[in-house]
Design an enzyme around this catalytic site. Sequence first.
Site, mmCIF file in Angstrom:
data_model
loop_
_atom_site.group_PDB
_atom_site.id
_atom_site.type_symbol
_atom_site.label_atom_id
_atom_site.label_comp_id
_atom_site.label_asym_id
_atom_site.label_seq_id
_atom_site.Cartn_x
_atom_site.Cartn_y
_atom_site.Cartn_z
ATOM 1 N N ASP A 131 2.401 29.796 33.788
ATOM 2 C CA ASP A 131 3.003 30.813 34.583
ATOM 3 C C ASP A 131 4.145 30.600 35.582
ATOM 4 O O ASP A 131 3.669 30.422 36.234
ATOM 5 C CB ASP A 131 1.448 32.028 34.295
ATOM 6 C CG ASP A 131 1.493 33.026 34.533
ATOM 7 O OD1 ASP A 131 2.998 33.328 35.280
ATOM 8 O OD2 ASP A 131 0.571 33.915 34.593
ATOM 9 N N CYS A 177 8.570 37.868 32.628
ATOM 10 C CA CYS A 177 9.168 36.211 32.644
ATOM 11 C C CYS A 177 9.578 35.305 31.645
ATOM 12 O O CYS A 177 10.493 35.444 31.303
ATOM 13 C CB CYS A 177 8.080 35.902 33.657
ATOM 14 S SG CYS A 177 7.632 36.501 35.355
ATOM 15 N N ARG A 178 8.258 34.731 31.049
ATOM 16 C CA ARG A 178 8.534 34.307 30.334
ATOM 17 C C ARG A 178 8.929 34.606 28.716
ATOM 18 O O ARG A 178 9.993 33.564 28.659
ATOM 19 C CB ARG A 178 6.938 32.816 29.710
ATOM 20 C CG ARG A 178 6.608 32.053 31.077
ATOM 21 C CD ARG A 178 5.544 31.606 30.909
ATOM 22 N NE ARG A 178 4.645 32.924 31.231
ATOM 23 C CZ ARG A 178 3.187 32.333 30.989
ATOM 24 N NH1 ARG A 178 2.774 31.151 30.600
ATOM 25 N NH2 ARG A 178 2.527 33.261 31.012
ATOM 26 N N SER A 179 8.202 35.585 28.315
ATOM 27 C CA SER A 179 8.239 35.608 26.744
ATOM 28 C C SER A 179 10.079 36.702 26.507
ATOM 29 O O SER A 179 10.870 36.211 25.942
ATOM 30 C CB SER A 179 8.014 36.720 25.940
ATOM 31 O OG SER A 179 7.206 37.766 27.131
ATOM 32 N N ASN A 201 4.973 40.031 29.670
ATOM 33 C CA ASN A 201 6.438 40.318 29.083
ATOM 34 C C ASN A 201 7.034 40.658 30.560
ATOM 35 O O ASN A 201 8.389 41.440 29.360
ATOM 36 C CB ASN A 201 6.280 41.525 28.159
ATOM 37 C CG ASN A 201 7.392 41.580 27.306
ATOM 38 O OD1 ASN A 201 7.566 43.590 26.548
ATOM 39 N ND2 ASN A 201 7.706 40.604 26.515
ATOM 40 N N CYS A 253 4.497 35.976 25.972
ATOM 41 C CA CYS A 253 3.198 35.701 27.313
ATOM 42 C C CYS A 253 2.592 36.337 27.852
ATOM 43 O O CYS A 253 1.947 37.651 26.607
ATOM 44 C CB CYS A 253 4.205 35.313 27.820
ATOM 45 S SG CYS A 253 5.291 36.970 28.944
HETATM 46 P P1 4NP Z 1 4.985 36.634 32.258
HETATM 47 O O1 4NP Z 1 3.996 36.069 33.957
HETATM 48 O O2 4NP Z 1 3.481 37.037 31.296
HETATM 49 O O3 4NP Z 1 5.474 34.993 31.805
HETATM 50 O O4 4NP Z 1 5.725 37.834 31.530
HETATM 51 C C1 4NP Z 1 3.325 37.104 33.989
HETATM 52 C C2 4NP Z 1 3.771 38.301 34.474
HETATM 53 C C3 4NP Z 1 2.586 39.122 35.737
HETATM 54 C C4 4NP Z 1 2.000 38.793 35.880
HETATM 55 C C5 4NP Z 1 1.186 37.642 35.181
HETATM 56 C C6 4NP Z 1 2.609 37.076 34.657
HETATM 57 N N1 4NP Z 1 -0.059 40.070 36.076
HETATM 58 O O5 4NP Z 1 -0.357 39.285 36.256
HETATM 59 O O6 4NP Z 1 0.351 40.940 36.571
#
Ligand code: 4NP
Length: 159
Positions: free
Chosen positions: A126, A14-16, A12, A9
């Site tokens: 997201d 949340c989703r992944s 790294n 993602c």
């Molecule tokens: P992820 O979520 O891609 O599912 O881990 C996010 C984590 C951090 C951010 C965006 C999405 N960020 O903008 O910091």
Amino acid sequence: MSYKLLFVCLGNICRSPAAENIMNHLIEQNHLTGQIVCDSAGTSSYHIGAPPDQRMTFAAVQQGIAMKGCARQFTKADFDAFDLILAMDRENYANICALDPAGNYRNKVQLMCDFCTHHTPKEVPDPYYGGTNGFNQVIDLLEDACLGLLDHVKQQLKA
Ligand code: 4NP
């Protein structure tokens, strides 16, 4: 021999990591530990070294999934190291493919939602800037996709 999966993602956190931990849970339940190996990474460097987001961890634990992990960034070396690379959304997919301009590894990169059998969204949204519902929705989608992915990998292991 083991089949190696990499979930990717943006951050790294949340989703992944949720996908990785849900998949590991299914692998244990199906007595496939060691035969299918999972890891996760982010396309960005924003959260390198960070544990999974607390809101994601809370949503996962409510569904009986413990969250482990430490964020790292996706690198070109991952193309050779993994059998299948699962992008959470189209932007992740494009950022992964941008590191392989010749397209040598294109057949290893897929959208995670391609493995859903019950849910229709084509991307795992997201959840970072949203509320609790978004995190619960991520778990829901990933549980569906991971089941479909497990069936797919079982077929690959047989072949
Ligand atoms: P992820 O979520 O891609 O599912 O881990 C996010 C984590 C951090 C951010 C965006 C999405 N960020 O903008 O910091």
